[in-house]
Scaffold this active site. Structure first.
Site, PDB file in Angstrom:
ATOM      1  N   PHE A 189      31.912  43.872  32.011  1.00 11.57           N
ATOM      2  CA  PHE A 189      32.789  44.917  32.528  1.00 11.57           C
ATOM      3  C   PHE A 189      34.242  44.580  32.223  1.00 11.57           C
ATOM      4  CE2 PHE A 189      32.382  41.722  35.796  1.00 11.57           C
ATOM      5  CZ  PHE A 189      33.659  41.594  36.324  1.00 11.57           C
ATOM      6  N   CYS A 190      35.075  45.620  32.260  1.00 15.09           N
ATOM      7  CA  CYS A 190      36.524  45.452  32.085  1.00 15.09           C
ATOM      8  C   CYS A 190      37.220  46.572  32.845  1.00 15.09           C
ATOM      9  CB  CYS A 190      36.904  45.458  30.605  1.00 15.09           C
ATOM     10  SG  CYS A 190      36.478  46.989  29.744  1.00 15.09           S
ATOM     11  N   THR A 191      38.518  46.703  32.685  1.00 19.72           N
ATOM     12  CA  THR A 191      39.289  47.636  33.511  1.00 19.72           C
ATOM     13  C   THR A 191      38.859  49.085  33.318  1.00 19.72           C
ATOM     14  OG1 THR A 191      41.170  46.137  33.329  1.00 19.72           O
ATOM     15  CG2 THR A 191      41.612  48.355  34.166  1.00 19.72           C
TER      16      THR A 191
END
EC number: 1.14.-.-
Length: 310
Positions: A189-191
């Protein structure tokens, strides 16, 4: 393509109604990225917008803020340019979140430094409910693909911190730490989702079998997931004047150290090591007295400019 080309457009002061913040990206073949950049410059020169847009042969990425009219104008412009499958999220900021409007021409819309094919090799997208079910399992390796200072502000329960300072370091992390786990379920996951588009593509390219990522990133998760159902801990670092956001996309309590960029919780602001714009507990011993004096001078100039605008 040449090295980064950057041009600034003027931004007028926003009305007291606050700022609409739009985070967007799409991987899409762009026939003439330089020409697209010029068309964007013509647009933003006539509307009240601030932030950054990155244009490359592989697509567009960025976060911009403005009034409702300006945000709608840039959104419609991109739709008309063929970016009809954008990952697009809006939030709000009471204060102006960016100083200027910048349009950048780059080789990548997010810099991994390794050639991948995010439009062809794609991991399994999961919505927030599916994500919660997956990462609660014991046979899943959950990886935060963001940088170390972003991880510090908040992350998902049980997430691994690759301890990267930039996204360029992620391929090395994969080679050193993940190579032996190709048969495992990998969730990343990331922003906003863009870094995971490339990281999942990279893992699939390297022969990993089951690769998953959170569709829309943390921002979409925090927007849609009630706090009492959430597996998120802390706040989500954002690259604008708000520092971080939390559930419901509300502005968080973290503030940013303007000397080193790390997010600080309120208790860290109270420490003797903190001096606004000069130092914090994470950087006070990493800069010289001369550098700190330069930071103080910069801070006084910023305050003087603010008073002049009032």
């Amino acid at each position: 393509m040449n090295a980064t080309v950057e041009q600034l457009a003027p931004v007028e002061q926003q009305a007291t109604t606050g700022w609409v913040v739009a985070a967007l990206y799409q991987f899409k073949e762009v026939q003439d990225a330089a020409a697209l950049k010029e068309r964007l410059l013509n647009l933003v020169g006539s509307i009240n917008l601030c932030g950054t847009l990155i244009v490359a042969d592989e697509g567009i990425n960025g976060t911009v803020a403005g009034d409702r009219v300006a945000i709608d104008a840039v959104h419609q412009f991109l739709l008309d340019e063929g970016f009809t499958s954008m990952e697009y999220k809006e939030s709000h900021s009471a204060e102006k979140p960016f100083r200027k409007m910048k349009i950048k021409l780059k080789k990548e819309i997010v810099t991994l430094g390794v050639e991948v094919k995010p439009r062809d090799l794609v991991g399994h997208y999961l919505d927030p409910k599916e994500w919660n079910e997956l990462i609660a399992r014991d046979d899943v390796i959950l990886i935060d693909t963001r940088n170390d200072y972003e991880y510090k502000a908040g992350t998902f329960k049980g997430a691994v911190d690759p301890k990267t300072e930039t996204f360029r370091e992620f391929p090395d992390y994969v080679k050193k730490e993940l190579e032996q786990h190709k048969d495992k379920k990998i969730a990343m996951f990331c922003t906003g989702g863009i870094r995971c588009e490339k990281s999942t593509s990279l893992l699939l390219q390297e022969g990993f079998n089951e690769v998953y990522h959170l569709k829309g990133g943390i921002l979409k998760y925090l927007e849609e997931t009630p706090a009492d159902e959430s597996l998120w801990e802390g706040e989500c670092f954002v690259f604008d004047g708000r520092t971080a956001v939390t559930h419901g996309m509300e502005e968080g309590a973290n503030i940013k150290c303007h000397a080193c960029g790390w997010p600080l919780v309120p208790a860290e602001v109270e420490l003797p090591s903190y001096e606004h714009g000069v130092s914090c507990v994470y950087c006070i011993n990493k800069t010289t007295d001369k550098q700190k004096e330069g930071f103080r001078m910069r801070q006084s100039q910023i305050l003087a400019a603010k008073r002049k605008r009032l």
